[in-house]
Design an enzyme around this catalytic site. Structure first.
Site, mmCIF file in Angstrom:
data_model
loop_
_atom_site.group_PDB
_atom_site.id
_atom_site.type_symbol
_atom_site.label_atom_id
_atom_site.label_comp_id
_atom_site.label_asym_id
_atom_site.label_seq_id
_atom_site.Cartn_x
_atom_site.Cartn_y
_atom_site.Cartn_z
ATOM 1 N N SER A 4 0.730 -1.355 0.025
ATOM 2 C CA SER A 4 0.071 0.292 -0.003
ATOM 3 C C SER A 4 0.556 1.040 0.009
ATOM 4 C CB SER A 4 -0.630 -0.005 1.549
ATOM 5 O OG SER A 4 -1.447 1.502 1.140
ATOM 6 N N ASP B 94 -5.056 3.334 -2.068
ATOM 7 C CA ASP B 94 -5.891 3.514 -1.015
ATOM 8 C C ASP B 94 -6.782 4.774 -1.403
ATOM 9 O OD1 ASP B 94 -6.327 1.657 0.451
ATOM 10 O OD2 ASP B 94 -3.918 2.325 0.729
ATOM 11 N N MET C 44 -9.343 7.867 -0.912
ATOM 12 C CA MET C 44 -10.174 8.186 0.397
ATOM 13 C C MET C 44 -10.701 9.624 -0.160
ATOM 14 S SD MET C 44 -8.199 7.125 4.199
ATOM 15 C CE MET C 44 -7.117 5.137 4.229
ATOM 16 N N HIS D 8 -8.427 1.043 -4.360
ATOM 17 C CA HIS D 8 -9.075 0.384 -3.352
ATOM 18 C C HIS D 8 -10.121 1.242 -2.822
ATOM 19 C CE1 HIS D 8 -9.575 -0.759 1.687
ATOM 20 N NE2 HIS D 8 -10.783 -0.372 1.084
ATOM 21 N N MET E 281 -12.875 3.901 -0.898
ATOM 22 C CA MET E 281 -12.688 4.152 -0.129
ATOM 23 C C MET E 281 -13.977 5.115 -0.445
ATOM 24 S SD MET E 281 -9.659 2.635 2.168
ATOM 25 C CE MET E 281 -8.758 2.776 1.101
ATOM 26 N N ASP F 289 -6.590 -6.994 4.377
ATOM 27 C CA ASP F 289 -5.777 -5.314 4.400
ATOM 28 C C ASP F 289 -6.362 -4.761 5.473
ATOM 29 O OD1 ASP F 289 -5.205 -2.540 3.497
ATOM 30 O OD2 ASP F 289 -6.869 -2.070 2.953
HETATM 31 C C1 DX5 Z 1 -6.251 1.467 5.119
HETATM 32 C C2 DX5 Z 1 -6.388 1.393 4.154
HETATM 33 C C3 DX5 Z 1 -4.948 0.422 3.852
HETATM 34 C C4 DX5 Z 1 -3.412 1.198 4.502
HETATM 35 C C5 DX5 Z 1 -2.847 -0.023 5.117
HETATM 36 O O1 DX5 Z 1 -7.991 2.348 5.459
HETATM 37 O O2 DX5 Z 1 -7.174 0.795 3.305
HETATM 38 O O3 DX5 Z 1 -4.707 -0.268 2.840
HETATM 39 O O4 DX5 Z 1 -3.111 1.258 4.011
HETATM 40 O O5 DX5 Z 1 -1.918 0.103 6.108
HETATM 41 P P1 DX5 Z 1 -0.775 -1.092 7.075
HETATM 42 O O6 DX5 Z 1 -0.575 -2.475 6.291
HETATM 43 O O7 DX5 Z 1 -0.117 -0.054 7.511
HETATM 44 O O8 DX5 Z 1 -2.070 -0.988 8.122
HETATM 45 ZN ZN ZN Z 2 -6.314 -0.207 1.034
#
Ligand code: DX5
Ligand code: ZN
Length: 214
Positions: free
Chosen positions: A9, A36, A38, A67, A69, A175
């Site tokens: 990530s 990610d 968001m 991903h 979100m 994740d």
């Molecule tokens: C959290 C993200 C993850 C995040 C994971 O909302 O979806 O992908 O980057 O980070 P780590 O591996 O540090 O928990």
């Molecule tokens: Zn993620």
């Protein structure tokens, strides 16, 4: 169990050196690159969008594992597909009803890319079952989405087992708080794709970190 897909990530990368950090993952055995997205509504944080995803596509051969979100993900499937996403994962909790879910899966697949659906920690595994035939991937979150570097919740990882029992072929990605130890727990439950942010990017040896997850 098939090969384990490791998807670093970039949320934990150094954004002033993003190209360098992407190349490091690419040269260190990463299989996919996890982006990610968001929106400050579905989750409290705001991160990366379409233009940055399109720029990343130009500098890496790694498949882009995006991903989402975000609220109303159906509005952004085409822009992200055109920006070069290879896997597009939306959240179950962002969708209003089953029909909308079947529609967004077809929309993603109409671009010739993989469709994933993610469930947050409080969403039961059973909610995925009726969509699993259509989906390429189910993403089980083991932290509340929004930020990197949070602590792995093992009770969420147990959901992997029911998803795997219901569908033996689907990619099950996990994740949140993944490291060599928690990644092993998830693989034992039947996961075959691990996302890791902090564990990979905050390590002194990215290659070793990726190898330890495999
Ligand atoms: C959290 C993200 C993850 C995040 C994971 O909302 O979806 O992908 O980057 O980070 P780590 O591996 O540090 O928990
Ligand atoms: Zn993620």
């Amino acid at each position: 169990m098939s090969k384990i897909i490791i998807s670093p990530s970039i949320l934990s990368a150094d954004f002033t050196n993003l190209e360098r950090d992407i190349k490091r993952a690419e040269d260190s055995g990463a299989d996919w690159l996890h982006i990610d997205v968001m929106d400050g509504h579905f989750v409290p944080n705001i991160t990366i969008g379409v233009p940055v995803t399109a720029s990343i596509k130009k500098i890496t051969k790694l498949p882009l594992d995006v991903h989402l979100m975000i609220e109303n993900p159906q509005k952004y499937i085409e822009p992200f597909a055109k920006a070069g996403a290879d896997i597009l994962t939306f959240h179950y909790e962002a969708m209003k009803n089953d029909d909308e879910i079947f529609e967004i899966i077809s929309l993603i697949k109409s671009f010739g890319i993989k469709a994933g659906m993610s469930i947050k920690p409080k969403t039961p595994a059973e909610k995925c079952f009726k969509f699993s035939e259509q989906l390429d991937m189910i993403l089980v979150m083991t932290v509340e989405p929004g930020f990197g570097g949070q602590k792995f919740m093992e009770d969420c990882a147990e959901k992997i087992k029911s998803v795997r029992e219901q569908n033996s072929n689907i990619i099950i990605q996990v994740d949140g708080g993944i490291n060599a130890e928690t990644g092993q727990i998830c693989k034992n439950y039947g996961a075959n794709s691990l996302v890791a942010g902090n564990y990979i990017y905050k390590s002194d040896n990215i290659r070793q970190a990726i190898l330890s997850l495999k």
